[in-house]
Design a protein around this motif. Structure first.
Motif, PDB file in Angstrom:
ATOM      1  N   VAL C  87       0.845  -1.198   0.000  1.00  0.00           N
ATOM      2  CA  VAL C  87       0.000   0.000   0.000  1.00  0.00           C
ATOM      3  C   VAL C  87       0.879   1.247   0.000  1.00  0.00           C
ATOM      4  CG1 VAL C  87      -1.579   1.368   1.419  1.00  0.00           C
ATOM      5  CG2 VAL C  87      -1.987  -1.079   1.103  1.00  0.00           C
ATOM      6  N   PHE C  88       1.883   1.269   0.859  1.00  0.00           N
ATOM      7  CA  PHE C  88       2.734   2.464   0.971  1.00  0.00           C
ATOM      8  C   PHE C  88       3.496   2.720  -0.321  1.00  0.00           C
ATOM      9  CE2 PHE C  88       2.863   1.404   5.701  1.00  0.00           C
ATOM     10  CZ  PHE C  88       1.801   2.250   5.959  1.00  0.00           C
ATOM     11  N   ILE C  89       4.060   1.648  -0.884  1.00  0.00           N
ATOM     12  CA  ILE C  89       4.950   1.840  -2.029  1.00  0.00           C
ATOM     13  C   ILE C  89       4.159   1.978  -3.332  1.00  0.00           C
ATOM     14  CG2 ILE C  89       6.760   0.779  -3.426  1.00  0.00           C
ATOM     15  CD1 ILE C  89       7.782  -0.484  -0.794  1.00  0.00           C
ATOM     16  N   THR C  90       3.267   1.008  -3.578  1.00  0.00           N
ATOM     17  CA  THR C  90       2.611   0.997  -4.883  1.00  0.00           C
ATOM     18  C   THR C  90       1.419   1.955  -4.932  1.00  0.00           C
ATOM     19  OG1 THR C  90       3.315  -1.265  -5.225  1.00  0.00           O
ATOM     20  CG2 THR C  90       1.523  -0.492  -6.611  1.00  0.00           C
ATOM     21  N   TYR C  91       0.585   1.930  -3.877  1.00  0.00           N
ATOM     22  CA  TYR C  91      -0.609   2.772  -3.920  1.00  0.00           C
ATOM     23  C   TYR C  91      -0.297   4.231  -3.591  1.00  0.00           C
ATOM     24  CZ  TYR C  91      -3.523  -1.421  -4.308  1.00  0.00           C
ATOM     25  OH  TYR C  91      -4.102  -2.580  -4.714  1.00  0.00           O
ATOM     26  N   TRP C  92       0.483   4.439  -2.560  1.00  0.00           N
ATOM     27  CA  TRP C  92       0.746   5.818  -2.146  1.00  0.00           C
ATOM     28  C   TRP C  92       1.986   6.400  -2.805  1.00  0.00           C
ATOM     29  CZ3 TRP C  92      -0.306   6.114   3.862  1.00  0.00           C
ATOM     30  CH2 TRP C  92      -1.624   5.673   4.093  1.00  0.00           C
ATOM     31  N   GLY C  93       2.763   5.533  -3.427  1.00  0.00           N
ATOM     32  CA  GLY C  93       3.959   6.001  -4.112  1.00  0.00           C
ATOM     33  C   GLY C  93       5.047   6.528  -3.187  1.00  0.00           C
ATOM     34  N   LEU C  94       5.084   6.046  -1.980  1.00  0.00           N
ATOM     35  CA  LEU C  94       6.151   6.480  -1.064  1.00  0.00           C
ATOM     36  C   LEU C  94       7.471   5.840  -1.485  1.00  0.00           C
ATOM     37  CD1 LEU C  94       4.395   6.170   2.417  1.00  0.00           C
ATOM     38  CD2 LEU C  94       4.716   8.215   1.030  1.00  0.00           C
ATOM     39  N   PRO C  95       8.597   6.437  -1.079  1.00  0.00           N
ATOM     40  CA  PRO C  95       9.881   5.820  -1.388  1.00  0.00           C
ATOM     41  C   PRO C  95       9.952   4.406  -0.810  1.00  0.00           C
ATOM     42  CG  PRO C  95      10.185   7.932  -0.279  1.00  0.00           C
ATOM     43  CD  PRO C  95       8.727   7.673  -0.321  1.00  0.00           C
ATOM     44  N   VAL C  96      10.751   3.574  -1.460  1.00  0.00           N
ATOM     45  CA  VAL C  96      10.828   2.169  -1.053  1.00  0.00           C
ATOM     46  C   VAL C  96      11.235   2.024   0.409  1.00  0.00           C
ATOM     47  CG1 VAL C  96      12.103   0.030  -1.408  1.00  0.00           C
ATOM     48  CG2 VAL C  96      11.194   1.273  -3.362  1.00  0.00           C
ATOM     49  N   TRP C  97      12.271   2.767   0.818  1.00  0.00           N
ATOM     50  CA  TRP C  97      12.749   2.589   2.205  1.00  0.00           C
ATOM     51  C   TRP C  97      11.658   2.923   3.212  1.00  0.00           C
ATOM     52  CZ3 TRP C  97      12.859   6.677   5.616  1.00  0.00           C
ATOM     53  CH2 TRP C  97      12.783   7.968   5.052  1.00  0.00           C
ATOM     54  N   LEU C  98      10.816   3.911   2.857  1.00  0.00           N
ATOM     55  CA  LEU C  98       9.739   4.295   3.772  1.00  0.00           C
ATOM     56  C   LEU C  98       8.678   3.183   3.825  1.00  0.00           C
ATOM     57  CD1 LEU C  98       9.723   6.893   5.343  1.00  0.00           C
ATOM     58  CD2 LEU C  98       8.025   7.794   3.748  1.00  0.00           C
ATOM     59  N   GLY C  99       8.432   2.606   2.645  1.00  0.00           N
ATOM     60  CA  GLY C  99       7.472   1.507   2.572  1.00  0.00           C
ATOM     61  C   GLY C  99       7.927   0.301   3.374  1.00  0.00           C
ATOM     62  N   VAL C 100       9.223   0.028   3.278  1.00  0.00           N
ATOM     63  CA  VAL C 100       9.781  -1.090   4.046  1.00  0.00           C
ATOM     64  C   VAL C 100       9.610  -0.814   5.537  1.00  0.00           C
ATOM     65  CG1 VAL C 100      11.930  -2.238   4.673  1.00  0.00           C
ATOM     66  CG2 VAL C 100      11.416  -1.789   2.280  1.00  0.00           C
ATOM     67  N   LEU C 101       9.944   0.407   5.899  1.00  0.00           N
ATOM     68  CA  LEU C 101       9.809   0.804   7.297  1.00  0.00           C
ATOM     69  C   LEU C 101       8.356   0.663   7.750  1.00  0.00           C
ATOM     70  CD1 LEU C 101      12.306   1.729   8.744  1.00  0.00           C
ATOM     71  CD2 LEU C 101      11.409   4.053   8.716  1.00  0.00           C
ATOM     72  N   GLY C 102       7.443   1.076   6.861  1.00  0.00           N
ATOM     73  CA  GLY C 102       6.017   0.974   7.166  1.00  0.00           C
ATOM     74  C   GLY C 102       5.595  -0.469   7.350  1.00  0.00           C
ATOM     75  N   GLY C 103       6.120  -1.354   6.497  1.00  0.00           N
ATOM     76  CA  GLY C 103       5.790  -2.768   6.621  1.00  0.00           C
ATOM     77  C   GLY C 103       6.274  -3.330   7.950  1.00  0.00           C
ATOM     78  N   VAL C 104       7.541  -3.042   8.271  1.00  0.00           N
ATOM     79  CA  VAL C 104       8.101  -3.517   9.540  1.00  0.00           C
ATOM     80  C   VAL C 104       7.324  -2.881  10.697  1.00  0.00           C
ATOM     81  CG1 VAL C 104      10.157  -3.597  10.978  1.00  0.00           C
ATOM     82  CG2 VAL C 104      10.361  -3.881   8.513  1.00  0.00           C
ATOM     83  N   GLY C 105       7.000  -1.596  10.535  1.00  0.00           N
ATOM     84  CA  GLY C 105       6.240  -0.882  11.570  1.00  0.00           C
ATOM     85  C   GLY C 105       4.888  -1.533  11.819  1.00  0.00           C
ATOM     86  N   THR C 106       4.262  -2.006  10.750  1.00  0.00           N
ATOM     87  CA  THR C 106       2.976  -2.698  10.903  1.00  0.00           C
ATOM     88  C   THR C 106       3.145  -3.910  11.820  1.00  0.00           C
ATOM     89  OG1 THR C 106       2.395  -2.028   8.665  1.00  0.00           O
ATOM     90  CG2 THR C 106       1.091  -3.788   9.652  1.00  0.00           C
ATOM     91  N   GLY C 107       4.225  -4.658  11.575  1.00  0.00           N
ATOM     92  CA  GLY C 107       4.502  -5.809  12.424  1.00  0.00           C
ATOM     93  C   GLY C 107       4.683  -5.393  13.876  1.00  0.00           C
ATOM     94  N   VAL C 108       5.466  -4.339  14.083  1.00  0.00           N
ATOM     95  CA  VAL C 108       5.723  -3.865  15.447  1.00  0.00           C
ATOM     96  C   VAL C 108       4.409  -3.438  16.106  1.00  0.00           C
ATOM     97  CG1 VAL C 108       6.865  -2.093  16.827  1.00  0.00           C
ATOM     98  CG2 VAL C 108       8.067  -3.129  14.898  1.00  0.00           C
ATOM     99  N   LEU C 109       3.568  -2.751  15.332  1.00  0.00           N
ATOM    100  CA  LEU C 109       2.291  -2.283  15.881  1.00  0.00           C
ATOM    101  C   LEU C 109       1.420  -3.464  16.305  1.00  0.00           C
ATOM    102  CD1 LEU C 109       0.476   0.235  16.329  1.00  0.00           C
ATOM    103  CD2 LEU C 109      -0.537  -0.272  14.104  1.00  0.00           C
ATOM    104  N   CYS C 110       1.298  -4.449  15.418  1.00  0.00           N
ATOM    105  CA  CYS C 110       0.494  -5.623  15.769  1.00  0.00           C
ATOM    106  C   CYS C 110       1.071  -6.312  17.006  1.00  0.00           C
ATOM    107  CB  CYS C 110       0.465  -6.616  14.616  1.00  0.00           C
ATOM    108  SG  CYS C 110      -0.447  -6.027  13.196  1.00  0.00           S
ATOM    109  N   GLY C 111       2.409  -6.411  17.054  1.00  0.00           N
ATOM    110  CA  GLY C 111       3.049  -7.030  18.212  1.00  0.00           C
ATOM    111  C   GLY C 111       2.756  -6.242  19.486  1.00  0.00           C
ATOM    112  N   THR C 112       2.813  -4.916  19.373  1.00  0.00           N
ATOM    113  CA  THR C 112       2.544  -4.083  20.542  1.00  0.00           C
ATOM    114  C   THR C 112       1.118  -4.306  21.023  1.00  0.00           C
ATOM    115  OG1 THR C 112       4.006  -2.460  19.542  1.00  0.00           O
ATOM    116  CG2 THR C 112       2.700  -1.733  21.417  1.00  0.00           C
TER     117      THR C 112
END
Lengths: 511, 315, 327
Positions: C87-112
């Motif tokens: 969603v971050f990279i393809t749909y929103w067109g964010l830079p790849v590194w930000l999208g990766v961070l967002g993906g990892v962040g999603t995991g952290v959020l669910c874990g939290t």
């Protein structure tokens, strides 16, 4: 009661047992007559449990012979032992809390309905249980669930279960460890009745004080060897102790305080609806403040509340004159308070972890180096220092704590708090489950600590311990402080008077 | 306390949401029970069915269990659908026998049943709209033989060994090869559950084990992409002929790039459309043939932009 | 006596390591003899690459299991992380590194969230994470609209897993980056577990939670951190998977949690908490993928491969029990 002309129920002679690398038993001997209660005592590791395990078929013996009613027997496994009439009641019960008394007693051999052996005949089971309980003079309803019984009643169910196999040898392993004084008296009444019915009872206990109340004879073991047997009338506790430790016991006395020192901890009007009622007291630097009282008087509750382990509903806590708010153990520790629970295994230790991990746990954040990594070498040095200081007997720092003896486990807990620089130490039953030799070690350490300027609250149910160690004694009863006594004026009678104040006079035969 | 309030709030909210979704409806009501809803194939069927519903002025619902193994869940859905007394019902049975008793109940209630995607072992459905998978996979085998020159080793990855489509595609491919091309040897048939990653790891092992492998057939989208990935990661592009099934962006791109030789596509949109159309006809009492072939197409680099093909592909 | 005790301890630990590495070694030797195609550079790389995603999940859940908990949501949270980076990279067109961070962040959020539900709301971890498993699965489908999200416009995303940094430096050594990332994650996990406060507290909480609280640990907070850390590894696994598939597949992921837990258990971590190791988990994951790959190469029917995996799980845990009883 037991004339030598009569044939012994059990006679064990020349029993030997090796475990890899150690002699557990060497030339052991034990004798039990019908109609006697025979105490078996010794320090931890003296070989009592090994001996009992051989008698109940848990371990095979390497040499020696066992005679049951005059006949030599081989006891290959526990089931055979039970068939031969030997039953054991362990310190930890093997009951299923959600089943009824009757279901527990008949588990695995439930009476079945006639013609429909698939179904259990609950009625017959309850009736049989009732008969059994009546015979033992136990006032318990067979239909009650075990979890709804007191610890003492649960123990009686265990006894009833053991005897339901028509046993005539009953082994009791530390039966009074979990009982209050009143309950102990009830247990003794039943044991005496069983004795008078002709049973032989082997009674294993660390509480030497109670032997005079219950045992007819005593056999002492030490280092896997038989030391001697005596009639209880002919022997004193001190004599038993010296047989156990093989030396005269070193009487530790409290350090005399020289002058009135500053107050380090003061609590005012602590309150919790059910169990803590307006508790106030003060602890001075360098003193041992004894907390006496009957089991259930609220001493542990007060200690846990001060430590922040349980919430309070009212009251104030002052550390060196400063009002503090303690909401969690973390808060208490920050103010230098440590609590050493009576139940070390549940509340004090990570049994599966090693000595160093246990010692370092509260203070690990003081040992961080680059990038927040733990400085292992520093930790190790520190732990080694305390192992030495407190004379912890452990093969190494990587030894798992569960493999240490009770006394050494207690030292690990003490080390843990000293490393965190806690100077207000609340000991709850510091010598419970620790054998005689190690008790003295603990007393010595307590004295050394106050000498160094630490302040100690010592909760203990053993009056001699309280009297010997404390500078002052606070007595509690039903959640209230009922008296405060200076050590020089304290006597057992006075403490007991306070401990039973404003209460229906309860039978208290012990101590 | 704070938490429990939040939890109660959430519960109330979801109940309201559920009621909102189950609105009242007029006109003909036709529940369509598919084999799933997560895969794009089913999304395409759904799209066709919804188009038909719009064109013909009927109301449909389209639902299916989470995985194609949940036979029981599908039956529950069928029961629930029947309880709403619909005008007709569409079903893509996961288990061709298990649903029969419920279809009998539908017959008693006078509700016509239309099968889609795969048949039911009963004469109750007035018609079944489906791809002839055996024929389609057989066609894939013919193409494979043509592309590798009629001899050599090929391997197959199928999504699973128990579903009708899995069995039909496997058997269609394997038996055609055995009948017509004695010089082609099928060295391994494996099942990857339609999982792209697992299929890829399986395919890689197969390729490692058979260095002379000339062709690889992936019997559904996930399997085909798995094969594609395996070939790419082992840098064997161009050395192994890959034939896929269904569509999806990865397959389409691979075909355009020439890494994948081509693929069979069903006509999911048409299938959904035809199923709803047939149901409406059945309600009106029109006669229908016992089977309606929704058709399949072979597509490769040459015809991928053909409007007829483009219409049945999904990305 | 002292020396004897110490050597006995060392020997016990050594035995444990030998058993674990030994099983892997025996598998590798066996398959190498059975097929000439097994022990090739390419195939070994294939095996390790096949371990990466499962290994990431297993590393994360190791922390949770050591603390005496369990996390069943790792499979679907991984999917959600993949979908979110899509969603971050393809749909929103964010830079790849930000999208990766967002993906990892999603995991952290669910874990939290898992950690909070377990520690503050006091739900049993099994239930809490079962709920999260379903929530994450549903959200993946909702957010993606049940269609895959492709990363076709951002070729660098594919390079995260499948590019080869090492191959650029040393030509011919085409080791995909996914493997390097996995090795790095393993080292980080090892350091966190054995050299930081978090790791020590993890063991302490798993071995006796109440005693840990009475030692002044803020157990609730630490548990939340542990679940969040697990989420981080899971999020990284999700991004790696999306990168390898060059797409986020919303329907995948369920069932991955059990593979990961099996790997942890094979690696000698006790499900009752207080014990475990990172190396064990990695070896456990390697054993599983070696088995799958090797049986495949031998063309053993796949149905049997599942049976064999089951037997391995039971055998591994049994060996561990035997070892412990002797210790």
């Amino acid at each position: 009661m037991n004339e030598s002309s009569r044939e012994p129920l059990v006679l064990m002679e020349g029993i030997e047992k090796h475990f890899p690398g150690v002699y557990a038993l060497r030339g052991c001997r034990f004798e039990l007559f019908p109609g006697e209660i025979h105490a078996l005592v010794g320090e931890n590791g003296a070989g009592k449990s090994t001996l009992v395990k051989i008698l109940t078929g848990v371990h095979p013996k390497d040499a020696g012979k066992i005679l049951l009613r005059g006949e030599e027997m081989d006891i290959p496994n526990p089931r055979v032992a039970q068939e031969m009439g030997i039953s054991i009641v362990f310190q930890e019960f093997n009951l299923m809390p959600h089943l009824t008394v009757a279901q527990n007693i008949f588990i695995g051999r439930e009476p079945r309905r006639k013609g429909m052996s698939f179904f259990i005949d609950e009625e017959a089971m309850n009736q049989k249980t009732q008969e059994l309980l009546d015979m033992l003079h136990m006032n318990i309803n067979p239909r009650t669930k075990v979890k709804d019984l007191t610890v003492a009643k649960q123990q009686m169910v265990e006894i009833a279960k053991a005897l339901s196999f028509n046993s005539d040898v009953l082994i009791m392993d530390e039966p009074t460890a979990a009982l209050s004084e009143g309950e102990v008296e009830e247990l003794f009444r039943i044991l005496r009745k069983l004795r008078d019915q002709g049973l032989g009872i082997i009674y294993i206990s660390h509480r030497l004080e109670e032997l005079h109340h219950i045992a007819d004879r005593v056999t002492v073991m030490r280092d896997g060897q038989y030391i001697g047997t005596a009639c209880m009338e002919d022997i004193t506790i001190d004599q038993i102790i010296s047989m156990m430790v093989g030396r005269e016991i070193y009487e530790t006395l409290r350090e005399r305080r020289t002058s009135e020192s500053e107050v380090v901890l003061e609590v005012k009007h602590l309150w919790r609806d059910k169990d803590i009622k307006d508790v106030s007291f003060a602890l001075r630097k360098g003193e041992i403040l004894g907390f006496a009282g009957l089991v259930g008087a609220g001493r542990t509750e007060v200690a846990r509340a001060i430590f922040g382990a349980d919430p309070l509903e009212g009251g104030e806590i002052y550390i060196r004159g400063q009002r503090v708010h303690i909401k969690s153990p973390a808060d208490a520790i920050r103010h230098g308070i440590a609590y050493l629970s009576e139940d070390r295994k549940r509340y004090g230790l990570m049994l599966g972890l090693d000595v160093a991990s246990n010692m370092i746990l509260p203070s690990i954040r003081d040992f961080l180096g680059v990038a927040g990594l733990v400085r292992d070498r520093k930790v190790q040095e520190m732990c080694e220092k305390y192992v030495e200081k407190l004379r912890v007997k452990t093969p190494s720092l990587v030894q798992r704590v569960k493999n240490l003896s009770g006394g050494n486990q207690q030292k690990v807990v003490i080390a843990k708090w000293l490393m965190k620089n806690c100077d207000i130490l609340i000991f709850d039953e510091p010598t419970r489950g620790i054998d005689v030799g190690a008790k003295n070690e603990v007393y010595k350490i307590l004295n050394e600590l106050v000498h160094e300027g630490k302040s100690i609250i010592m909760i203990s149910s053993e009056l001699p311990e309280i009297l010997r160690m404390s500078h002052r004694i606070v007595v509690m009863c039903e959640g209230r402080v009922t008296g405060e006594i200076n050590a020089d004026d304290a006597t057992e009678e006075l403490i007991m008077k306070y401990a039973t104040t404003r209460e229906e006079s309860r039978s208290f035969a012990l101590v | 306390m704070k938490w429990s309030k939040g939890v109660v709030g959430c519960l109330v909210f979801s109940v309201v949401l559920l009621f909102g979704l189950v609105g009242a409806q007029e006109s003909y009501y036709i529940p369509m029970i598919s084999k799933g809803f997560q895969h794009q194939f089913w999304q395409a069927v759904k799209q066709g069915a919804e188009q038909a519903a719009k064109d013909l002025g009927v109301t449909i619902t389209f639902e299916g269990p989470e995985t194609e193994a949940m036979v029981d869940k599908q039956i529950e859905m069928l029961q629930a659908a029947l309880a709403k007394k619909p005008n007709a019902i569409g079903i893509a049975a996961l288990d061709s026998k298990a649903v029969v008793p419920y279809l009998e109940k539908a017959r008693e209630m006078g509700i016509p049943v239309v099968g889609f995607d795969s048949g039911v072992e009963s004469d109750i459905p007035v018609t079944t709209v489906a791809t002839n998978n055996i024929e389609a996979a057989g066609y894939a085998a013919d193409k494979m033989a043509e592309l590798i020159g009629g001899e050599g080793e090929v391997a197959v990855i199928v999504h699973d060994q128990t579903s009708r489509t899995g069995i039909d595609r496997r058997d269609g491919f394997v038996s055609r090869i055995k009948e017509k091309y004695p010089n082609i040897k099928i060295v391994d048939v494996q099942y990857g559950g339609g999982d792209h990653l697992k299929s890829a790891d399986l395919a890689k092992a197969i390729i490692q084990a058979h260095p002379n492998l000339k062709g690889f057939f992936g019997a559904n989208e996930g399997s085909a992409i798995g094969v594609l990935l395996a070939v790419r990661e082992l840098k064997k592009e161009g050395q192994i002929v890959i034939i896929g099934y269904d569509s999806g962006k990865h397959q389409i791109n691979a075909i355009r790039e020439g890494i994948m030789a081509g693929a069979i596509t069903q006509n999911p949109v048409g299938m959904g459309y035809m199923a709803v159309e047939a149901a409406v006809k059945a309600i009106k009492g029109e006669q229908l043939p016992k089977e309606i072939d929704s058709g399949f197409y072979w597509y490769d680099k040459t015809n991928i932009d053909d409007p007829k093909i483009k219409a049945v592909l999904y990305e | 006596m002292e020396v004897a005790e110490r050597t006995r301890y060392v020997r016990r630990e050594a035995l444990r390591q030998v058993l674990m590495f030994g099983s892997l070694f025996i598998l590798v030797v066996f398959f190498s003899f059975a097929s000439p195609y097994f022990f090739t550079f390419q195939n070994i790389i294939s095996i390790i690459l096949a371990t990466c995603v499962n290994g990431m999940l297993a590393l994360g859940v190791t922390f949770v299991i050591i603390s005496g908990g369990i996390d069943l949501s790792i499979g679907t949270v991984m999917t959600l992380s993949a979908v979110m980076s899509g969603v971050f990279i393809t749909y929103w067109g964010l830079p790849v590194w930000l999208g990766v961070l967002g993906g990892v962040g999603t995991g952290v959020l669910c874990g939290t969230i898992n950690g909070t539900v377990v520690s503050r709301m006091k739900l049993p971890p099994f239930i809490a994470t079962l709920g999260m498993m379903m929530i994450a699965k549903g959200l993946s489908l909702v957010i993606s609209g049940a269609v895959p999200i492709y990363f076709l416009n951002t070729p660098s995303f594919f390079q995260i897993s499948m590019g080869s940094l090492l191959g650029k430096i040393i030509p011919g050594l085409d080791v995909p980056n996914a493997i390097l990332i996995f090795i790095a994650a393993t080292i980080i996990a090892g350091i966190v577990l054995f050299r930081t406060v978090l790791g020590r507290y993890d063991f302490a909480i798993g071995s006796n939670e109440e005693a840990a609280r009475l030692s002044g640990l803020k157990v609730d907070q630490w548990k939340t951190v542990i679940y969040a850390l697990c989420g981080m590894f899971v999020g990284m696994g999700g991004v790696m998977m999306a990168s390898r598939l060059n797409s986020a597949q919303p329907a995948l992921g369920q069932g991955y949690e059990l593979d990961a837990i099996a790997a942890v258990v094979i690696g000698g971590t006790s499900l009752s908490g207080g014990e475990g190791s990172v190396v064990g988990t990695v070896v456990g994951a390697l054993i599983m993928s070696t088995l799958v790959n090797g049986l495949r190469i031998l063309s053993v029917p796949q149905e049997w491969q599942i049976v064999v995996s089951g037997i391995i799980v039971i055998a591994a845990v049994y060996m561990d029990i035997v070892r412990r009883r002797r210790g």
